[in-house]
Design a protein around this motif. Structure first.
Motif, mmCIF file in Angstrom:
data_model
loop_
_atom_site.group_PDB
_atom_site.id
_atom_site.type_symbol
_atom_site.label_atom_id
_atom_site.label_comp_id
_atom_site.label_asym_id
_atom_site.label_seq_id
_atom_site.Cartn_x
_atom_site.Cartn_y
_atom_site.Cartn_z
ATOM 1 N N ALA A 278 0.785 -1.210 0.102
ATOM 2 C CA ALA A 278 0.117 0.033 -0.144
ATOM 3 C C ALA A 278 0.830 1.216 -0.097
ATOM 4 C CB ALA A 278 -0.974 -0.172 1.134
ATOM 5 N N GLY A 279 1.969 1.338 0.579
ATOM 6 C CA GLY A 279 3.018 2.226 0.761
ATOM 7 C C GLY A 279 3.458 2.672 -0.680
ATOM 8 N N PHE A 280 3.975 1.509 -1.154
ATOM 9 C CA PHE A 280 4.516 1.602 -2.568
ATOM 10 C C PHE A 280 3.407 2.271 -3.640
ATOM 11 C CE2 PHE A 280 5.343 -0.076 -6.919
ATOM 12 C CZ PHE A 280 6.567 0.247 -7.020
ATOM 13 N N VAL A 281 2.122 1.698 -3.722
ATOM 14 C CA VAL A 281 1.291 1.986 -4.650
ATOM 15 C C VAL A 281 0.713 3.493 -4.390
ATOM 16 C CG1 VAL A 281 -0.983 1.635 -5.411
ATOM 17 C CG2 VAL A 281 0.368 -0.099 -5.075
ATOM 18 N N GLY A 282 0.782 3.948 -3.155
ATOM 19 C CA GLY A 282 0.269 5.258 -2.616
ATOM 20 C C GLY A 282 1.629 6.189 -2.889
ATOM 21 N N GLY A 283 2.811 5.706 -2.867
ATOM 22 C CA GLY A 283 3.770 6.439 -3.288
ATOM 23 C C GLY A 283 4.008 6.776 -4.891
ATOM 24 N N VAL A 284 3.359 5.770 -5.499
ATOM 25 C CA VAL A 284 3.377 6.260 -6.991
ATOM 26 C C VAL A 284 2.320 7.007 -7.334
ATOM 27 C CG1 VAL A 284 2.728 5.342 -9.332
ATOM 28 C CG2 VAL A 284 4.305 3.942 -7.729
ATOM 29 N N GLY A 285 1.215 7.046 -6.726
ATOM 30 C CA GLY A 285 -0.045 8.065 -7.008
ATOM 31 C C GLY A 285 0.205 9.481 -6.549
ATOM 32 N N ASN A 286 0.960 9.381 -5.419
ATOM 33 C CA ASN A 286 1.311 10.769 -4.641
ATOM 34 C C ASN A 286 2.119 11.517 -5.731
ATOM 35 O OD1 ASN A 286 3.311 12.380 -2.770
ATOM 36 N ND2 ASN A 286 1.412 12.820 -2.129
ATOM 37 N N MET A 287 3.187 10.713 -6.348
ATOM 38 C CA MET A 287 4.051 11.328 -7.221
ATOM 39 C C MET A 287 3.444 12.017 -8.544
ATOM 40 S SD MET A 287 6.965 12.905 -7.591
ATOM 41 C CE MET A 287 7.184 12.326 -5.732
ATOM 42 N N LEU A 288 2.430 11.260 -8.981
ATOM 43 C CA LEU A 288 1.671 11.849 -10.166
ATOM 44 C C LEU A 288 1.099 12.964 -9.870
ATOM 45 C CD1 LEU A 288 -0.070 8.416 -11.466
ATOM 46 C CD2 LEU A 288 1.961 9.706 -12.392
ATOM 47 N N LEU A 289 0.405 12.844 -8.491
ATOM 48 C CA LEU A 289 -0.208 14.269 -8.062
ATOM 49 C C LEU A 289 0.781 15.232 -7.769
ATOM 50 C CD1 LEU A 289 -2.711 15.884 -6.664
ATOM 51 C CD2 LEU A 289 -2.192 14.433 -4.569
ATOM 52 N N ILE A 290 1.866 15.270 -7.237
ATOM 53 C CA ILE A 290 2.842 16.197 -7.045
ATOM 54 C C ILE A 290 3.319 16.833 -8.457
ATOM 55 C CG2 ILE A 290 5.161 16.536 -6.334
ATOM 56 C CD1 ILE A 290 4.621 15.015 -3.651
ATOM 57 N N VAL A 291 3.822 16.029 -9.332
ATOM 58 C CA VAL A 291 4.184 16.485 -10.526
ATOM 59 C C VAL A 291 3.164 17.081 -11.419
ATOM 60 C CG1 VAL A 291 5.350 15.942 -12.875
ATOM 61 C CG2 VAL A 291 5.916 14.530 -10.759
ATOM 62 N N GLY A 292 1.852 16.634 -11.466
ATOM 63 C CA GLY A 292 0.806 17.514 -12.126
ATOM 64 C C GLY A 292 0.713 18.941 -11.293
ATOM 65 N N PHE A 293 0.912 18.804 -10.210
ATOM 66 C CA PHE A 293 0.817 20.183 -9.389
ATOM 67 C C PHE A 293 1.745 21.238 -9.961
ATOM 68 C CE2 PHE A 293 3.656 21.288 -5.712
ATOM 69 C CZ PHE A 293 3.246 22.596 -5.672
ATOM 70 N N MET A 294 3.067 20.716 -10.009
ATOM 71 C CA MET A 294 4.083 21.507 -10.173
ATOM 72 C C MET A 294 3.814 21.972 -11.725
ATOM 73 S SD MET A 294 6.470 21.947 -8.132
ATOM 74 C CE MET A 294 7.397 21.239 -6.538
ATOM 75 N N VAL A 295 3.546 21.165 -12.896
ATOM 76 C CA VAL A 295 3.257 21.528 -14.126
ATOM 77 C C VAL A 295 2.181 22.536 -14.339
ATOM 78 C CG1 VAL A 295 2.772 20.710 -16.435
ATOM 79 C CG2 VAL A 295 4.235 19.458 -14.869
ATOM 80 N N THR A 296 1.181 22.204 -13.680
ATOM 81 C CA THR A 296 -0.058 23.266 -13.599
ATOM 82 C C THR A 296 0.268 24.270 -12.842
ATOM 83 O OG1 THR A 296 -1.654 21.237 -13.528
ATOM 84 C CG2 THR A 296 -2.525 23.458 -12.914
ATOM 85 N N ALA A 297 0.867 24.560 -11.788
ATOM 86 C CA ALA A 297 1.054 25.822 -10.968
ATOM 87 C C ALA A 297 2.031 26.758 -11.713
ATOM 88 C CB ALA A 297 1.544 25.408 -9.793
ATOM 89 N N THR A 298 2.955 26.136 -12.519
ATOM 90 C CA THR A 298 3.999 26.987 -13.222
ATOM 91 C C THR A 298 3.920 27.050 -14.738
ATOM 92 O OG1 THR A 298 5.669 24.892 -13.272
ATOM 93 C CG2 THR A 298 5.880 26.228 -11.325
ATOM 94 N N GLY A 299 2.702 26.220 -15.442
ATOM 95 C CA GLY A 299 2.635 26.350 -16.815
ATOM 96 C C GLY A 299 2.044 27.597 -17.358
ATOM 97 N N GLY A 300 2.216 28.086 -18.450
ATOM 98 C CA GLY A 300 1.455 28.967 -19.160
ATOM 99 C C GLY A 300 1.746 30.315 -18.830
ATOM 100 N N LEU A 301 3.087 30.554 -17.785
ATOM 101 C CA LEU A 301 3.405 31.938 -17.623
ATOM 102 C C LEU A 301 4.662 32.406 -18.224
ATOM 103 C CD1 LEU A 301 2.730 31.254 -13.724
ATOM 104 C CD2 LEU A 301 1.471 32.721 -15.171
ATOM 105 N N PRO A 302 5.050 33.516 -18.466
ATOM 106 C CA PRO A 302 6.352 33.829 -19.035
ATOM 107 C C PRO A 302 7.480 33.731 -18.207
ATOM 108 C CG PRO A 302 4.871 35.938 -18.303
ATOM 109 C CD PRO A 302 4.052 34.707 -18.257
ATOM 110 N N ASP A 303 8.560 33.961 -18.672
ATOM 111 C CA ASP A 303 9.926 33.690 -17.870
ATOM 112 C C ASP A 303 10.129 34.572 -16.667
ATOM 113 O OD1 ASP A 303 10.344 31.329 -19.184
ATOM 114 O OD2 ASP A 303 12.233 32.106 -20.476
#
Length: 488
Positions: free
Chosen positions: A391-416
């Motif tokens: 459960a810890g392993f599978v949860g870690g996979v899911g959490n990282m999908l969520l975290i990377v999705g958050f990073m791309v979403t929060a920083t995407g589409g903005l000028p340098d």
């Protein structure tokens, strides 16, 4: 074939498909990093991993440090709190300072401070010196993390190469938190708690030696003035909020100091919003705060890190107090969660490339929620470990999908020129989540414990795990409802 910002790009984009970030189209091209870009990525990722390790490396060593330096039991928590207050409270300010005065300059300066503070902490002979070292470690983390993240986003063009870089960054940041707990136990048991500080020094020196040769300076051609009123209100507000939650985790939710700090923090953050509306050079433009991807992405980020770091705390409590594991054995058992996050970090860019950021956010949160909910069935026998590991392993996979999705979403589409500010917001969300996770879930678990027996502790852990799973479901719901696939 062409080379863009150190990335060899082959193929073409499909203008007909729009991204979750509102960038107007996803690329179907294949991006290969040049050797220079790879070295830049390695340098930035090593620094970010070291910072993540620092958040948890002292957790196991706290009792030993307390005995060795003469900390009273009531003051022991300040070893962690002093670091967390500065790391979370000053992140947004330093993110904007990086935009104004140079990201590489702040990155290198912060690393130098971190190395020196770590050396002082390792040589400390009393509580005062150690706490000062922790304060400067926190300030250095608040400077290096957003500067490093903004250097990462501006070094790679938006699209597959940036998503891959953010995926690796997210994986190492998350794995670093788990690694810190394991490494702290190993160093304390085999050498001394002082090596939990000393280990930063050679890493900082190595990065400082290589970084100037591979990382270019990044700052706007015209330097606007710094928003002092905004900087003061948001920094004081964040400090008050973090202090309030930390105090509530230690003294309970009825503690007047905790309630007063939380109320003061909320008022200051509201004042910050109104200050930004009238400022001619705002720390964070209100138009950016109103951007759906920035707002939703950062909410998801806070919840992602709250749920992950608190789960590490709860599982450590379960392994040590219910199953009777040693600190080192408990840390090693949690290594499966770290392995899951590494796999999730590798998979996340591919998932985003094929399905979009919104699917990665929602899907990752749902996977993490199911894995976390399964842990409600933890018991007092060996079967508990047999459930925890997968459960810890599978949860870690899911959490990282969520975290990377958050990073791309929060920083995407903005000028340098706004990437430092966006990275500061994203990093602030990350730091707040890491800081608040343990005290919040500690308060939940403690409140549910009828007794301090094994069964009482297990009841508290199960209750807090259930709350943790609900928070992850809330994250999935927020992303599903408020992130759109159309251009904003």
């Amino acid at each position: 074939m062409s080379v863009v910002d150190g990335v060899v790009v082959e193929g073409a984009s499909l203008p007909g498909r729009q991204s979750d970030e509102g960038s107007g189209g996803r690329s179907t091209s294949r991006a290969r990093l040049t050797s220079q870009a790879r070295l830049t990525l390695v340098v930035l990722l090593v620094a970010q991993f070291m910072l993540a390790v620092d958040f948890s490396i002292l957790n196991v060593a706290l009792p030993v440090i307390g005995k060795g330096l003469g900390f009273s039991l009531s003051n022991l928590q300040w070893i962690g709190t002093a670091f967390a207050l500065c790391a979370a409270g000053f992140t947004l300010l330093f993110g904007r300072v990086a935009d104004l005065f140079g990201r590489r300059r702040l990155f290198l300066g912060g690393l130098a401070v971190l190395g020196l503070a770590s050396l002082v902490g390792g040589l400390a002979t009393g509580p005062g010196v150690l706490l000062v070292a922790r304060v400067f470690q926190g300030l250095a983390t608040a400077a290096v993390t957003p500067a490093g993240l903004s250097l990462l986003t501006t070094s790679f063009p938006e699209g597959p190469s940036r998503e891959r870089a953010l995926g690796l960054n997210g994986a190492l940041m998350s794995a670093g938190f788990t690694t810190g707990a394991v490494l702290g136990g190993v160093l304390t048991d085999l050498l001394s708690w002082r090596w939990s500080f000393f280990i930063n020094v050679p890493v900082a020196v190595a990065v400082l030696a290589v970084a100037p040769m591979v990382i270019s300076e990044s700052r706007p051609t015209e330097r606007p003035r710094l928003d002092i009123p905004g900087a003061l209100t948001v920094t004081l507000g964040l400090l008050a909020v973090v202090l309030g939650f930390a105090r509530a985790g230690e003294q309970g939710w009825s503690d007047p100091v905790a309630l007063g700090a939380l109320a003061a923090g909320a008022v200051l953050l509201v004042v910050f919003f109104f200050v930004e509306r009238v400022s001619s050079a705002p720390l964070v433009p209100v138009t950016v705060l109103r951007r759906r991807t920035v707002a939703v992405g950062n909410v998801a980020g806070i919840l992602a890190f709250v749920t992950e770091t608190s789960l590490v705390f709860l599982l450590t409590l379960y392994l040590q107090r219910v199953l009777g594991f040693s600190s080192l054995a408990a840390g090693l058992s949690l290594g499966v969660l770290g392995l899951g996050t590494v796999l999730g970090g590798v998979l996340a860019p591919r998932v985003i490339a094929r399905t979009g950021t919104r699917v990665a956010l929602v899907g990752g949160a749902l996977v993490q929620a199911v894995a976390t909910a399964a842990l409600v069935a933890l018991g007092t026998g060996p079967a508990g470990l047999a459930l925890l590991l997968p459960a810890g392993f599978v949860g870690g996979v899911g959490n990282m999908l969520l975290i990377v999705g958050f990073m791309v979403t929060a920083t995407g589409g903005l000028p340098d020129h706004e990437q430092g500010m966006a990275a500061g917001l994203a990093t602030m969300s990350q730091q707040i989540g890491i800081t608040l996770g343990t005290p919040v879930m500690s308060a939940v678990a403690t409140g549910a414990m009828v007794t301090v027996t094994t069964h009482g502790i297990l009841t508290g852990v199960r209750t807090a795990v259930a709350v943790d799973a609900v928070l992850v479901l809330v994250t999935a719901l927020v992303a599903a409802l408020f992130l759109r696939t159309a251009v904003e």
